[in-house]
Design a protein around this motif. Structure first.
Motif, PDB file in Angstrom:
ATOM      1  N   UNK A   1      43.710  32.020  57.260  1.00 39.50           N
ATOM      2  CA  UNK A   1      43.362  33.438  57.164  1.00 39.50           C
ATOM      3  C   UNK A   1      43.149  33.763  55.691  1.00 39.50           C
ATOM      4  N   UNK A   2      41.973  34.252  55.373  1.00 34.59           N
ATOM      5  CA  UNK A   2      41.668  34.682  54.006  1.00 34.59           C
ATOM      6  C   UNK A   2      41.837  36.190  53.962  1.00 34.59           C
ATOM      7  N   UNK A   3      42.947  36.654  53.381  1.00 36.34           N
ATOM      8  CA  UNK A   3      43.275  38.070  53.398  1.00 36.34           C
ATOM      9  C   UNK A   3      42.961  38.776  52.098  1.00 36.34           C
ATOM     10  N   UNK A   4      42.753  40.084  52.199  1.00 30.60           N
ATOM     11  CA  UNK A   4      42.516  40.899  51.015  1.00 30.60           C
ATOM     12  C   UNK A   4      41.183  40.659  50.361  1.00 30.60           C
ATOM     13  N   UNK A   5      40.137  40.432  51.170  1.00 32.01           N
ATOM     14  CA  UNK A   5      38.816  40.102  50.618  1.00 32.01           C
ATOM     15  C   UNK A   5      38.087  41.363  50.159  1.00 32.01           C
ATOM     16  N   UNK A   6      38.642  41.986  49.124  1.00 33.42           N
ATOM     17  CA  UNK A   6      38.031  43.150  48.505  1.00 33.42           C
ATOM     18  C   UNK A   6      37.823  42.885  47.024  1.00 33.42           C
ATOM     19  N   UNK A   7      36.794  43.482  46.478  1.00 40.61           N
ATOM     20  CA  UNK A   7      36.515  43.342  45.054  1.00 40.61           C
ATOM     21  C   UNK A   7      37.668  43.941  44.252  1.00 40.61           C
ATOM     22  N   UNK A   8      38.069  43.247  43.205  1.00 39.82           N
ATOM     23  CA  UNK A   8      39.223  43.667  42.430  1.00 39.82           C
ATOM     24  C   UNK A   8      40.505  43.012  42.892  1.00 39.82           C
ATOM     25  N   UNK A   9      40.484  42.443  44.098  1.00 37.39           N
ATOM     26  CA  UNK A   9      41.641  41.712  44.621  1.00 37.39           C
ATOM     27  C   UNK A   9      41.320  40.228  44.666  1.00 37.39           C
ATOM     28  N   UNK A  10      40.206  39.911  45.292  1.00 37.24           N
ATOM     29  CA  UNK A  10      39.767  38.516  45.383  1.00 37.24           C
ATOM     30  C   UNK A  10      38.257  38.495  45.196  1.00 37.24           C
ATOM     31  N   UNK A  11      37.729  38.323  43.987  1.00 35.10           N
ATOM     32  CA  UNK A  11      38.468  37.968  42.779  1.00 35.10           C
ATOM     33  C   UNK A  11      39.141  39.184  42.150  1.00 35.10           C
ATOM     34  N   UNK A  12      40.214  38.943  41.433  1.00 34.65           N
ATOM     35  CA  UNK A  12      40.881  40.019  40.721  1.00 34.65           C
ATOM     36  C   UNK A  12      40.070  40.378  39.487  1.00 34.65           C
ATOM     37  N   UNK A  13      40.222  41.626  39.071  1.00 36.32           N
ATOM     38  CA  UNK A  13      39.498  42.083  37.880  1.00 36.32           C
ATOM     39  C   UNK A  13      40.046  41.359  36.648  1.00 36.32           C
ATOM     40  N   UNK A  14      39.185  40.830  35.770  1.00 34.90           N
ATOM     41  CA  UNK A  14      39.679  40.133  34.572  1.00 34.90           C
ATOM     42  C   UNK A  14      40.521  41.065  33.706  1.00 34.90           C
ATOM     43  N   UNK A  15      41.608  40.536  33.183  1.00 37.02           N
ATOM     44  CA  UNK A  15      42.452  41.337  32.306  1.00 37.02           C
ATOM     45  C   UNK A  15      41.721  41.614  30.999  1.00 37.02           C
ATOM     46  N   UNK A  16      41.761  42.859  30.528  1.00 34.09           N
ATOM     47  CA  UNK A  16      41.094  43.149  29.247  1.00 34.09           C
ATOM     48  C   UNK A  16      41.771  42.430  28.097  1.00 34.09           C
ATOM     49  N   UNK A  17      40.964  41.901  27.191  1.00 29.41           N
ATOM     50  CA  UNK A  17      41.469  41.184  26.024  1.00 29.41           C
ATOM     51  C   UNK A  17      41.368  42.115  24.814  1.00 29.41           C
ATOM     52  N   UNK A  18      42.521  42.559  24.279  1.00 31.44           N
ATOM     53  CA  UNK A  18      42.444  43.480  23.125  1.00 31.44           C
ATOM     54  C   UNK A  18      42.106  42.786  21.821  1.00 31.44           C
ATOM     55  N   UNK A  19      42.016  41.452  21.819  1.00 32.29           N
ATOM     56  CA  UNK A  19      41.869  40.735  20.554  1.00 32.29           C
ATOM     57  C   UNK A  19      40.451  40.218  20.308  1.00 32.29           C
ATOM     58  N   UNK A  20      39.767  39.747  21.353  1.00 36.11           N
ATOM     59  CA  UNK A  20      38.430  39.182  21.163  1.00 36.11           C
ATOM     60  C   UNK A  20      37.487  39.735  22.232  1.00 36.11           C
ATOM     61  N   UNK A  21      36.285  40.059  21.809  1.00 40.15           N
ATOM     62  CA  UNK A  21      35.284  40.518  22.764  1.00 40.15           C
ATOM     63  C   UNK A  21      34.688  39.319  23.499  1.00 40.15           C
ATOM     64  N   UNK A  22      33.899  39.614  24.494  1.00 39.48           N
ATOM     65  CA  UNK A  22      33.277  38.547  25.268  1.00 39.48           C
ATOM     66  C   UNK A  22      32.346  37.699  24.392  1.00 39.48           C
ATOM     67  N   UNK A  23      31.553  38.362  23.552  1.00 42.23           N
ATOM     68  CA  UNK A  23      30.641  37.640  22.669  1.00 42.23           C
ATOM     69  C   UNK A  23      31.416  36.779  21.674  1.00 42.23           C
ATOM     70  N   UNK A  24      32.509  37.277  21.153  1.00 35.69           N
ATOM     71  CA  UNK A  24      33.324  36.512  20.214  1.00 35.69           C
ATOM     72  C   UNK A  24      33.909  35.275  20.904  1.00 35.69           C
ATOM     73  N   UNK A  25      34.300  35.423  22.155  1.00 31.01           N
ATOM     74  CA  UNK A  25      34.830  34.277  22.906  1.00 31.01           C
ATOM     75  C   UNK A  25      33.748  33.215  23.096  1.00 31.01           C
ATOM     76  N   UNK A  26      32.556  33.666  23.433  1.00 26.06           N
ATOM     77  CA  UNK A  26      31.473  32.724  23.664  1.00 26.06           C
ATOM     78  C   UNK A  26      31.140  31.963  22.383  1.00 26.06           C
ATOM     79  N   UNK A  27      31.063  32.674  21.253  1.00 26.07           N
ATOM     80  CA  UNK A  27      30.696  32.036  19.992  1.00 26.07           C
ATOM     81  C   UNK A  27      31.775  31.084  19.492  1.00 26.07           C
TER      82      UNK A  27
END
Length: 976
Positions: free
Chosen positions: A576-602
């Motif tokens: 049984x695959x339960x909780x198949x809602x957006x924000x649950x599965x997959x869960x929302x990514x935790x915000x990173x206060x230190x590096x932006x997405x572009x900084x992570x990629x670079x």
């Protein structure tokens, strides 16, 4: 160079069973000791247990040496010190973060120090795992391409670069990386003689992928990947890294990255065994549905070759429940039905709230599933007690806080007075709630105990000792805070005259785990330095929240609840695959206060899509089980939900292929799921329809009916007679709330007391300025004595200041017109034809020059209208009737010439009530008829007879079971 060797198993097969079967087949014709020389590294503890169970099922064998990839970091290495505790590093980082936040208070405003330090610790662990040094961040062009926030955070990350130096103490992730690098370097020079096999890992982390690549390149090494899509075309594989930003959210991306680093094509990955998948057609549907967004146009072209979708989705059901509760009940019913058929069933979901609901629902049938996540430590009894005390320390204890602690199931378990403790707690609660004590202190407890010192004194002294320990101490460091926390908790558990050692505080699994956490915090508290005390309780809560307790209770061998990682180890007949809602599965990514997405990629760090891709891989494996149920709730407690992106894609693909019977397949999936929803509804709500209960209208005997009422109760008798019945006949009173609040009632009492004192102490010839100053001084005095809430005192004091000028001016006019003769003094009069006394306590009655009176009533709320006064709010009219009949001894019989409502609001509004002799006479006559009716045995006290608004709240709505009967009914035939 040796050609790398990669094996894999497709989604849906029992990975552990097939891994063992493949090993047995390969070593079948070899000497028994050959298998024992194999070093087998697995990805998780549950996988290790499953593999061992599968080996046990094969009979007598010499087993390989089985370990976990994560165990490599703990292996002893010459010249490499053991890793320091992770808590010590977090506390060291917290010191730096606190200084950083003090220097830049706008950085992540509202975040606590330990929350930021934890996120920084995760970032550092990721950098160490991925092999990204602080110097890799130097090349980021922050000034031109990033906001000031990121520039500040990057400068701070460079400051903590000392933790990356060679001389720095190693944490677990850094040591794991060092060990793996040393092992790989040693293999390149002196390859191991014993075979190496790494299985079950996807290689999503840098250090793990490094050891997997090294093992795959060994002549006697190999890697076995889980959930590899052998059916995906080469052009789709190539599309995953075609763009500048790789499509890491695809479930197969990390396999492509591993192949690229090994110089292999995905087509060169070999099957470990030829075990058939449960449903190859369904796997093809899922694979196509999860194609990268840029190539979803292939749905139309390749979808035609999927065949009959009714057959592919034959063993898939879709439950779209109306609420999370209905979803949990449906899942519980599905699991119970599978167990009754002797099948193994597993619920896979990242939603811990859903899994707890399912566990509770299963408990009604005595089914206890094996929950891989265990119980969160902070929700166990010891965890809750530690959290409650930590949050209370340094704060003025409220009534609610005191009762929460005294009623905790572990409190006083080390004393023989546990039963007396519960009884005395209840008695103390009733006393404090009746008196409305918002912040009970030692004096309040001692005053209560003085009424019966022989029984209460010892218990009360125990409480006052605890209250003294909780007093604020801002100079307390973390070590002192933890020591005091443990002293208070153990004292509470010991109870009066008891001992902590005899209590249940540290017993069982939860207590043992909580004690380990607190001992670890005590050992490492010195690393916290001078971190501010308000953050200490948050640290304790975070540490407890990170802990998990595995209970040793017996569980059902065929029922399991797994996290998404366990989808790789599945061996269930029904998943049984339960909780198949957006924000649950997959869960929302935790915000990173230190590096932006572009900084992570670079810089080469992980993107948020990596975690989504891992969750997608788990979904792809779980949905490939022999039989599958997909569940979601269409609405949660707040709003409509959005289906999980993977479920949405799957349903859109199936529904968009009517030529392959996709619409019919989708309808059948929903029909199968609707059967379980219908059963859940029947389980939750009785099938038999119930008629509304009759409207309560009790008719007690005349001799017990009230023979005296104040004028303020007449309005209640008209609007809600049932409240008079409950209060005056049953003698039921509403307790003050456990959490006292500065409500309208308290505000009205305070304002009335201010006005009363202002009128009583008014000197002659007082100037308006002096009157305003005296009013504000009285307000300060009364609010300080009567209102224990600092915020409310300030707001209400501002209200008095705002109305001061208009109120003083109005009082001057009122005093000039008459002389106050009655202020909050009681009067009464008996009715002529019935044995009944009407009482009143007017706010103010002034004697006028012509001998008549003027009645005033001060209102802190909205002033009633003339129509409401004539029909319901008859207080002033009845006071006038009492005055005419001599009910107030100080003034004797008096004619009422005026009645006025005075508003205690900013505009000091007043409302004059027109006074007519016939009006007062009519009101008095109607009162006699009303009282005579309610003294008759035939008249019932009807609940909510004429409320001003349908949503008005009565203190006795719960007693009258409001909501179970229809407001349109006239009233039942109750005789009680």
């Amino acid at each position: 160079m040796t050609r790398a060797t990669l094996f894999a198993l497709p989604p849906g097969v029992d990975f552990a069973a097939e891994l063992v079967r493949g090993l047995i087949d390969r070593y079948r014709d070899r000497p028994p000791e050959e298998l024992a020389r194999l070093r087998l590294y697995l990805n998780a503890g549950r996988m290790k247990r499953r593999v061992q169970e599968e080996f046990d099922a094969q009979g007598a064998l010499l087993l390989p040496r089985i370990g976990l990839v994560t165990d490599l970091g703990r292996a002893p290495v010459p010249g490499l010190a053991p890793a320091i505790p992770g808590l010590r590093r977090r506390l060291e980082l917290a010191q730096l973060v606190e200084q950083f936040v003090e220097r830049l208070p706008g950085f992540e405003a509202g975040a606590d120090v330990f929350g930021l330090s934890d996120s920084l610790a995760r970032l550092m662990a990721e950098m160490q795992t991925e092999g990204v040094s602080v110097t890799a961040l130097e090349g980021l062009n922050v000034d031109e391409t990033h906001a000031e926030h990121w520039r500040a955070s990057l400068e701070f990350i460079r400051i903590v670069g000392r933790f990356f130096e060679d001389s720095a103490e190693l944490d677990a992730e850094a040591r794991q990386r060092r060990v793996i690098e040393a092992l790989v370097a040693n293999w390149s020079v002196a390859p191991p003689r014993d075979p190496i096999l790494i299985a079950g890992s996807t290689g999503s982390r840098g250090a793990t992928r490094q050891i997997m690549e090294a093992a795959a390149r060994l002549a006697n090494g190999a890697v076995v990947l889980p959930g590899f899509d052998f059916e995906m075309p080469p052009e789709v594989w190539n599309s995953l890294d075609f763009s500048e930003i790789p499509l890491e959210d695809h479930p197969q991306y990390r396999f492509l990255a591993l192949c690229r680093s090994l110089g292999l094509q995905p087509a060169e990955v070999q099957r470990w065994t030829e075990a058939p998948v449960p449903c190859a057609a369904r796997n093809r549907v899922t694979s196509l549905a999860l194609r990268p967004a840029p190539v979803t146009d292939q749905w139309m072209s390749e979808g035609q070759g999927l065949g009959d979708l009714r057959s592919a989705m034959r063993d898939v059901s879709l439950v779209e429940a109306a609420s999370p509760r209905q979803e949990a009940l449906s899942i519980a019913l599905i699991m119970r039905n599978a167990l009754e058929q002797g099948r193994k069933v597993a619920l896979i979901s990242p939603d811990r709230m859903l899994t707890r609901r399912v566990s509770v629902a299963l408990d009604r049938w005595g089914i206890r599933p094996d929950d891989s996540a265990g119980e969160p430590l902070h929700q166990t009894a010891p965890g809750r007690l530690l959290r409650h005390v930590a949050q209370a320390m340094g704060r003025r204890p409220t009534l609610e806080t005191l009762l929460i602690l005294l009623k905790h199931p572990l409190v006083a378990t080390g004393s023989t007075m546990r039963g007396d403790h519960l009884r005395l707690t209840r008695e103390l609660e009733l006393t404090l709630r009746r008196k409305g004590c918002a912040f009970p202190d030692a004096d309040a407890v001692r005053n209560w105990a003085a009424r019966d010192p022989s029984e209460r004194e010892l218990w009360a002294e125990w409480i006052t000792t605890f209250l003294a320990e909780i007093e604020p101490d801002l100079a307390l460091g973390l070590a002192g805070f933890v020591a005091r926390l443990l002293r208070i908790v153990e004292g509470l558990a010991a109870g009066p005259g008891g001992s902590a050692g005899a209590s249940e505080l540290w017993l069982e699994e939860g207590g043992a785990e909580a004690r380990l956490v607190m001992e670890g915090l005590s050992r490492e508290a010195g690393a916290a330095g001078d971190i501010a005390r308000p953050d200490h309780a948050e640290l304790v809560a975070r540490l407890l929240q990170a802990g998990t307790v595995r209970h040793g209770r017996m569980t059902h061998p065929q029922a399991a609840i797994w996290g998404t990682l366990e989808a790789r180890t599945q061996d269930a007949d029904l998943v049984i695959l339960g909780g198949l809602n957006e924000g649950v599965w997959p869960s929302a990514p935790e915000p990173d206060p230190w590096l932006s997405r572009r900084m992570r990629l670079e810089s080469g760090l992980l993107l948020p899509e990596r975690q989504i891709g891992l969750a997608a891989h788990d979904f792809e494996q779980a949905i490939a089980a022999p039989e599958v149920v997909l569940t979601r709730a269409r609405r949660d407690d707040e709003a409509e939900t959005v289906p999980s992106r993977w479920l949405n894609r799957l349903l859109n693909l199936i529904g968009g292929l009517p030529g392959q019977n996709g619409d019919k397949a989708l309808e059948e999936m929903r029909t199968r799921g609707a059967q379980w929803i219908a059963l859940a509804e029947r389980l939750d709500v009785p099938a038999k329809s119930t008629q509304p209960e009759p409207r309560p209208s009790p008719r007690p005997p005349p001799e017990v009916r009230p023979r005296e009422l104040p004028v303020t109760a007449i309005k209640t008798l008209i609007r809600d007679p049932y409240a008079i019945y409950a209060q005056r006949i049953l003698r039921l009173r509403k307790l003050d709330p456990v959490r006292p609040a500065p409500d309208a009632r308290l505000r009205g009492q305070a304002l009335h007391l201010i006005v009363e004192k202002f009128i009583r102490t008014r000197p002659e010839d007082e100037t308006p300025e002096a009157a305003q100053a005296r009013l504000l001084a009285l307000a300060d005095e009364v609010l300080e004595a009567e209102v224990p809430f600092p915020g409310a005192r300030r707001l209400w004091r501002a209200r008095v200041a705002a109305m001061a000028r208009g109120f003083v001016q109005g009082e001057a006019e009122r005093s000039a017109a008459g002389t106050p003769v009655i202020i909050e003094q009681k009067g009464s009069v008996s009715l002529q034809n019935v044995a009944f006394v009407l009482t009143a306590k007017p706010d103010r009655i002034d004697l006028l020059e012509d001998g008549s009176i003027h009645i005033y009533d001060y209102k802190s709320g909205q002033l009633p209208t003339d129509k409401q006064v004539l029909s319901y709010d008859k207080q002033l009219l009845l006071e006038a009737a009492i005055a005419e009949r001599g009910g107030f001894e100080m003034i004797g019989p008096r004619h009422t010439s005026a009645m006025t409502y005075v508003g205690l609001s900013r505009d000091a509004k007043v409302r004059q009530i027109s006074v007519k002799e016939e009006t007062i006479a009519q009101v008095w006559e109607k009162l006699g008829k009303l009282i005579a009716a309610y003294l008759s045995a035939d008249q019932g006290y009807t609940a909510r007879r004429a409320m001003l608004k349908s949503d008005d709240i009565s203190d006795y709505d719960h007693l009258s079971r409001f909501g179970e009967w229809d407001l349109s009914e006239p009233g039942g035939e109750d005789k009680a």
